[in-house]
Motif scaffolding. Structure first.
Motif, mmCIF file in Angstrom:
data_model
loop_
_atom_site.group_PDB
_atom_site.id
_atom_site.type_symbol
_atom_site.label_atom_id
_atom_site.label_comp_id
_atom_site.label_asym_id
_atom_site.label_seq_id
_atom_site.Cartn_x
_atom_site.Cartn_y
_atom_site.Cartn_z
ATOM 1 N N ARG A 1 1.509 9.394 -5.742
ATOM 2 C CA ARG A 1 1.883 10.807 -5.480
ATOM 3 C C ARG A 1 2.938 11.027 -6.658
ATOM 4 N N ASP A 2 4.057 10.285 -6.921
ATOM 5 C CA ASP A 2 4.987 10.662 -8.175
ATOM 6 C C ASP A 2 4.212 10.904 -9.301
ATOM 7 N N ASN A 3 3.410 10.101 -9.721
ATOM 8 C CA ASN A 3 2.535 10.256 -10.877
ATOM 9 C C ASN A 3 1.929 11.530 -10.967
ATOM 10 N N LEU A 4 1.171 12.228 -9.824
ATOM 11 C CA LEU A 4 0.491 13.165 -9.821
ATOM 12 C C LEU A 4 1.469 14.275 -10.218
ATOM 13 N N ARG B 1 4.251 14.447 -11.487
ATOM 14 C CA ARG B 1 4.723 14.235 -12.927
ATOM 15 C C ARG B 1 3.512 14.954 -13.745
ATOM 16 N N ARG B 2 2.240 14.561 -13.669
ATOM 17 C CA ARG B 2 1.349 15.116 -14.560
ATOM 18 C C ARG B 2 1.202 16.486 -14.201
ATOM 19 N N LYS B 3 1.238 17.109 -13.242
ATOM 20 C CA LYS B 3 1.142 18.426 -12.785
ATOM 21 C C LYS B 3 2.196 19.353 -13.566
ATOM 22 N N ALA B 4 3.337 18.566 -13.542
ATOM 23 C CA ALA B 4 4.300 19.281 -14.087
ATOM 24 C C ALA B 4 4.223 19.246 -15.754
ATOM 25 N N GLN B 5 3.918 18.317 -16.317
ATOM 26 C CA GLN B 5 3.611 18.253 -17.618
ATOM 27 C C GLN B 5 2.475 19.466 -18.002
ATOM 28 N N ALA B 6 1.490 19.610 -17.220
ATOM 29 C CA ALA B 6 0.380 20.415 -17.378
ATOM 30 C C ALA B 6 0.938 22.034 -17.246
ATOM 31 N N ARG B 7 1.628 22.094 -16.463
ATOM 32 C CA ARG B 7 2.472 23.421 -16.245
ATOM 33 C C ARG B 7 3.308 23.654 -17.521
ATOM 34 N N ALA B 8 3.975 22.585 -17.968
ATOM 35 C CA ALA B 8 4.824 22.846 -19.133
ATOM 36 C C ALA B 8 3.881 23.209 -20.317
ATOM 37 N N ALA C 1 0.941 -1.136 -0.083
ATOM 38 C CA ALA C 1 -0.055 0.080 -0.045
ATOM 39 C C ALA C 1 0.855 1.306 -0.257
ATOM 40 N N ASP C 2 1.939 1.281 0.846
ATOM 41 C CA ASP C 2 3.019 2.386 0.810
ATOM 42 C C ASP C 2 3.525 2.665 -0.654
ATOM 43 N N ARG C 3 3.889 1.452 -1.213
ATOM 44 C CA ARG C 3 4.427 1.515 -2.826
ATOM 45 C C ARG C 3 3.610 2.243 -3.478
ATOM 46 N N LEU C 4 2.310 1.793 -3.434
ATOM 47 C CA LEU C 4 1.194 2.127 -4.481
ATOM 48 C C LEU C 4 0.991 3.682 -4.130
#
Length: 67
Positions: free
Chosen positions: A28-31, A33-40, A20-23
């Motif tokens: 969180r990491d995926n979120l 990354r997606r936010k950084a892509q949206a900002r870019a 559960a911790d790994r998931l």
């Protein structure tokens, strides 16, 4: 954090918690990354004339098995 949670748990419970911790970390990491892509994508395009930087395009002129 994870060390404190392992006290008094069976091996199966520990494994389930670690999964559960790994998931949660992956989500969180995926979120992030997606936010950084949206900002870019929302950032204005930078013209090369403004920065003075150019991109070099590399072409492959080698024969492809013709010999």
């Amino acid at each position: 954090m994870a060390g404190d949670q392992k006290i008094g748990k069976t091996a199966a419970e520990q494994a389930k918690q670690e999964k559960a911790d790994r998931l949660a970390k992956a989500l969180r990491d995926n979120l992030h990354r997606r936010k950084a892509q949206a900002r870019a994508r929302q950032a204005p395009a930078i013209d090369t004339a403004e920065t003075g930087m150019t991109a070099t395009i590399k072409t492959d002129n080698s024969p492809k098995g013709d010999g």
